[in-house]
Motif scaffolding. Structure first.
Motif, short mmCIF file in Angstrom:
data_model
loop_
_atom_site.label_atom_id
_atom_site.label_comp_id
_atom_site.label_asym_id
_atom_site.label_seq_id
_atom_site.Cartn_x
_atom_site.Cartn_y
_atom_site.Cartn_z
N SER A 76 -0.22 -0.51 9.59
CA SER A 76 -1.27 -1.42 9.12
C SER A 76 -1.15 -1.69 7.63
O SER A 76 -1.53 -2.76 7.14
N LYS A 77 -0.60 -0.73 6.88
CA LYS A 77 -0.44 -0.96 5.45
C LYS A 77 0.65 -1.98 5.16
O LYS A 77 0.61 -2.67 4.13
N VAL A 134 -1.15 -5.22 5.52
CA VAL A 134 -1.99 -5.47 4.35
C VAL A 134 -1.14 -5.99 3.19
O VAL A 134 -1.50 -6.97 2.53
N ALA A 135 -0.03 -5.32 2.92
CA ALA A 135 0.82 -5.72 1.81
C ALA A 135 1.36 -7.13 2.01
O ALA A 135 1.39 -7.95 1.07
N ASP A 139 2.11 4.44 8.76
CA ASP A 139 0.97 3.59 9.09
C ASP A 139 1.36 2.12 8.96
O ASP A 139 1.35 1.55 7.87
N GLU A 186 -4.00 1.50 -1.65
CA GLU A 186 -5.14 1.38 -0.74
C GLU A 186 -5.71 -0.02 -0.88
O GLU A 186 -5.56 -0.69 -1.90
N ARG A 187 -6.42 -0.49 0.12
CA ARG A 187 -6.98 -1.83 0.11
C ARG A 187 -8.12 -1.90 -0.91
O ARG A 187 -9.09 -1.16 -0.81
N ILE A 194 2.89 -1.39 -0.79
CA ILE A 194 2.58 -0.88 0.55
C ILE A 194 1.83 0.45 0.44
O ILE A 194 1.07 0.82 1.32
N GLU A 195 2.02 1.16 -0.66
CA GLU A 195 1.34 2.45 -0.84
C GLU A 195 -0.12 2.27 -1.24
O GLU A 195 -0.93 3.15 -1.03
#
Length: 971
Positions: free
Chosen positions: A46-47, A50-51, A44, A8-9, A5-6
């Motif tokens: 959104s992360k 993403v994860a 955040d 970056e994309r 989760i930490e």
């Protein structure tokens, strides 16, 4: 595969996978995230999306169809994770990155995405190993860890006092078996960050200790002591007007000084009666016992913190011993040597041998000392009377009273209205109004108003009354928040057993039935049936008694209502037959007092902690005599000190002076004595323990009569004739022509007491009633009332949040046999807190720690019947059935009637389709002082017990008093 989760994309991630779902906010305002390096950044969501998306793609692939499905699933899961995290937050609370990842793991498991969850768990484990390795390699060159700062209330940054944190945690663990400060400190430190607020610094060790309760119950005391430290800072700072704090050791020498400042603060803010300031404060303060602050479990202390301790705009300034002394001083206001009596009352309350009811704890020593628990009213059959009753409900509920309304006099559907020459709409529309009033008046913002409506079984609206709690039908004729109860005459039960007919009437045509019971009721009822047959009565209906009985039980099974209560047993055994009629019970079915047009019955409650009066050798008679004597004096004082919101209540209470001394911790007492609940020995103990309380309560009332005078309506009562509660069994048996199964044995010197009652008199018309004690038993840390345990390891919900509860007695026994380990904890979770299915547990412990749904209902009824013979009022008796059926219900409630019980309370059944799992690893509930969490690790699941009635096989979330966070009005 990257699942962090930490992280970056990365550019290689497809857009559909990388983008957060459109309905996921980029940031949750006010929330922060603590990263593993201690840095704090905005939270955040959104992360998270993403994860999750990466995890699904890694397992399921990235086809267009899969991406679309993944997008929808991820949006739902992200919403769940964010909701779970923010639900635990309070005042901008921060989350640790591990907390977020725990929530993601849990959401995947709950959604049954097992392959993705497995990949996620494995990835987290691998990353943890990599971080540990990196730390180990970097250790020789690592610089000293930077010192953290904490933010004071005025925004000033000062060095974080790590030494004090260590001292407070070690002090909280001192003297407790099985606990250590190290795991608490380790977990607490993980949640520290630079710039942490004082409140968050105080919360960190509390939350850390809570995670350990499931493996060692004594961590519940550690958590309570850590919360106490937070409260000390709040209280000392508020009463002094400057930032202050003190450890428990430091506080021992400061309690007296604090207490004087506390009283001045409370009086100045119009929260404490100025009369308390006129006591000899030095004498009072010298009697305080600071060490008793350490005896709380976390659930009890958090409950006090949230709802009982006095505060000004959320700033609590009342410490536990000040709280108990304030209550005690309020109850001693009219004593001659009021300091001596206040100290006596304080010693009893703060020792946990006895606890006053919630209204008394809320309001004693305040400007509006409404100390009574229960109010019973009879509603008149006209609009003025009906709406006066609704107004009275509001006024009585405002100051924490629980209500029982007798609606039987109100004419039924189709009855003639003389004033308009129209037809009545019956009682149901008015019940809807009463229901909504109970919700509107929420007891001063402390808890939801609570009321129970009673209707006699012959009322023509009884069939509609049975449907009031259904979730289907015309909502204008439903009362989803009001409790309901059947007020059943013996004649109806006799017709059921005979398979005979039953006739329903409108009370305006049969007005005297309301005030009749026993054989006179039978004669009048049969005369009205004869009139109906000749056409002299216009509104009536004939039904099969057995059909109506079956419908009663069906509704009880489906909706939990109406409860089954017995009119004749309540009246025939009432000491006050000469003064009026018992027309209903109260909110929790334990009060059986007279009501009339000009008298609203009032009862003042408190409960003996039976667990504190039992050793392995048996009942401590001397201790229980001392406790009951002081408790009865406290309860009698309530009558004179009480703030009455309506004149009818004052008139009734001063004329009859009833009190209701009850008990709690019965299950704990059985376990101390090593008596399984499903045994003849347990039934016998229910008998002898209640006999002791009854004997000493009656004796104490006689002593008070000698000192203060008899209650005004004593002459003509059963007491005045030397007929004690146990003797009134003969009256009930005679009325039923001997058709009653009752034990008459006794062990104490009742003949001498009987003579004292006749010659000296009684101070109180009624002396005993066993209430549910849903809240005060939590405060004391014992089992509720006469209830069996419904799980040995569970999450309990009340208005303060969700709390891990572990049976410390079971843990002690398992430890003694070398059986308490992580596997046992896991097994208890898997088997919903029951030991019966765990092979390693010996048979004797399985019997001793059987849960409520494993104990045959007959044992609970038999034990209750043995108590009932000693009670001048009733008891809140819940019946438990794991697999209820029509036959079981019929047998249970007929047995209750035949054994002479006055009332029953909830029918509790387990849903076969829904037992919600919740975790204990992490925090567990939404709190005011301690922000908590929803479950954080599926592997640590434990049951939230679903012990509520069923409707069409599904759980109905409308239970009360034992576990409903909004209904604790009888305690």
């Amino acid at each position: 595969m990257s699942l962090s989760i930490e992280a970056e994309r990365p550019a290689a991630v497809p857009p559909a996978a990388a983008a957060a779902p459109s309905n996921t906010p980029a940031h949750e305002p006010g929330y922060q995230l603590i990263r593993r390096n201690g840095a704090v950044t905005p939270f955040d969501p959104s992360k998270i999306a993403v994860a999750l998306t990466k995890a699904f793609l890694a397992v399921e692939g990235s086809s267009a169809a899969a991406s679309r499905r993944i997008h929808d699933v991820v949006a739902e899961l992200t919403e769940q994770v964010v909701a779970g995290l923010t639900r635990r937050a309070a005042n901008g609370r921060t989350f640790h990155i591990e907390d977020v990842q725990d929530q993601v793991e849990l959401a995947l498991m709950r959604g049954e995405h097992h392959k993705v969850a497995r990949a996620y768990v494995l990835y987290r484990a691998e990353r943890a190993r990599e971080r540990a390795k990196a730390v180990a390699e970097a250790k020789p060159a690592a610089a000293a860890a930077p010192s953290l700062q904490m933010k004071l209330a005025d925004g000033t940054l000062v060095p974080l006092d790590a030494a004090r944190l260590d001292k407070v945690v070690r002090e909280a663990c001192a003297g407790l078996d099985g606990v250590s400060s190290e795991p608490v400190l380790t977990e607490a430190r993980r949640n520290l960050y630079d710039g942490i607020s004082l409140d968050e610094l105080a919360l960190a060790p509390i939350l850390a200790a809570r995670t350990l309760i499931e493996s060692e119950p004594n961590y519940a005391k550690v958590s309570a002591r850590l919360l106490l430290d937070k409260l000390r800072r709040e209280a000392l700072s508020f009463v002094s007007g400057r930032a202050e704090q003190a450890t428990q050791g430091e506080m021992a020498g400061r309690y007296g000084e604090y207490f004087e400042a506390y009283l001045k603060t409370g009086i100045a803010n119009e929260l404490i009666d100025p009369e308390l300031g006129r006591f000899d404060i030095a004498r009072i303060a010298a009697a305080l016992k600071p060490e008793r602050d350490l005896q709380f479990d976390y659930l009890g202390f958090q409950t006090l913190y949230d709802r009982y301790f006095l505060h000004v705009r959320g700033n609590r300034f009342e410490l536990p011993q000040a709280f108990f002394m304030r209550v005690a001083m309020g109850l001693a206001l009219r004593e001659i040597d009021r300091e001596a009596r206040a100290i006596e009352f304080y010693d009893l309350l703060s020792s946990f041998d006895f606890m006053a009811s919630t209204p008394t704890l809320f309001n004693s020593g305040t400007l509006r000392p409404q100390l009574s628990s229960c109010f019973l009213t009879t509603v008149a059959d006209d609009l003025d009377g009906i709406f006066k009753a609704v107004k009275d409900n509001a006024l009585l509920a405002k100051y924490s009273g629980g209500l029982g309304n007798d609606w039987t006099p109100v004419r039924g559907l189709g009855a003639h209205i003389k004033g308009t020459n129209g037809e009545s709409q019956g009682v149901v529309p008015f019940l809807k109004v009463a229901n909504d009033t109970a919700i509107a008046v929420n007891q001063g913002g402390k808890r939801k108003g609570a009321v129970c409506a009673y209707l006699e079984t012959w009322h023509v609206d009884i069939e509609e009354f049975l449907d009031l709690r259904k979730n289907t039908g015309d909502d204008r004729r439903r009362t989803h928040d009001m409790n309901t109860a059947n007020w059943i005459p013996d004649l109806f039960m006799q017709r059921v057993e005979a398979g005979a007919d039953w006739t329903l009437f409108s009370p305006d045509e049969v007005p005297d039935l309301h005030d009749l019971y026993g054989k006179p009721f039978k004669a009048a009822y049969e005369a009205y049936e004869a009139k109906a047959a000749t056409g002299e009565i216009k509104v009536f209906k004939r039904v099969k008694a057995l059909d109506l009985w079956r419908r009663m039980l069906t509704m009880l099974f489906e909706t939990g209502h109406p409860w089954i209560t017995f009119k004749d047993a309540c009246n025939l055994r009432s000491p006050q037959q000469h003064a009026g009629v018992v027309h209903s019970s109260n909110l929790c079915t334990e009060i059986t007092l007279n009501t009339s047009a000009d008298e609203v019955a009032v009862c003042n409650l408190g409960s003996v902690n039976l667990a504190a009066h039992v050793t392995s050798e048996g009942l401590d008679q001397a201790r229980i005599a001392r406790t009951v004597k002081t408790a009865m004096r406290m309860l009698d004082n309530v009558v004179d000190i009480n703030f009455y919101t309506i004149p009818e209540a004052r008139r009734s209470n001063l004329r009859h002076r009833p009190v209701g001394l009850g008990l709690m911790g019965f299950q704990d007492a059985l376990q101390t004595l090593r008596l399984p609940a499903a045994s003849e020995e347990a039934v016998a103990f229910a008998d002898t323990s209640m006999e002791a309380i009854s004997f000493h309560a009656i004796s104490a009332s006689v002593d008070l009569a000698a000192e203060r005078g008899r209650y005004p309506s004593f002459d003509g009562s059963l007491w005045s004739k030397g007929i004690l509660p146990v003797d009134s069994l003969d009256i009930l048996s005679d009325a039923r022509d001997g058709d009653v199964e009752l034990d008459r044995s006794s062990t104490l010197d009742w003949e001498t007491l009987r003579e004292r009652v006749k010659t000296t008199g009684m101070r109180n018309s009624n002396t005993m009633a066993i209430a549910p004690t849903a809240t005060i038993s939590n405060i004391v840390g014992v089992s509720q009332s006469i209830e069996p345990s419904y799980s040995q390891l569970y999450v309990k919900a009340n208005m303060s949040g969700d709390f891990t509860v572990v049976n410390a007695g079971l843990v002690h026994d398992l430890k003694a046999r070398g059986l308490w380990d992580e596997v046992m904890v896991s097994d208890l979770k898997y088997y919903d807190g029951k030991v019966s299915q765990i092979d390693r547990v010996p048979a004797d412990l399985k019997a001793l720690y059987a849960t409520s749904f494993e104990i045959p209902t007959e044992w609970l009824i038999r034990a209750a019947a043995r108590r009932q013979k000693w009670l001048d009022q009733g008891q809140s008796l819940n019946l438990y059935m794991a697999q209820p059926s029509g036959r079981k219900l019929d047998e249970a409630y007929r047995l209750a009637w035949r054994l002479g019980l006055k009332t029953t309370y909830y029918l509790r059944a387990l849903s076969a389709t829904h037992v919600e799992k919740s975790t204990l690893k992490g925090t567990d509930g939404k709190l005011n002082a301690v922000s908590a969490s929803v479950p954080v690790a599926a592997k640590a699941a434990a049951p939230i017990i679903v012990d509520i009635p069923l409707e069409n096989g599904m759980a109905v979330p409308n239970a009360c008093s034992i576990d409903d966070p909004t209904c604790e009005a009888c305690q």
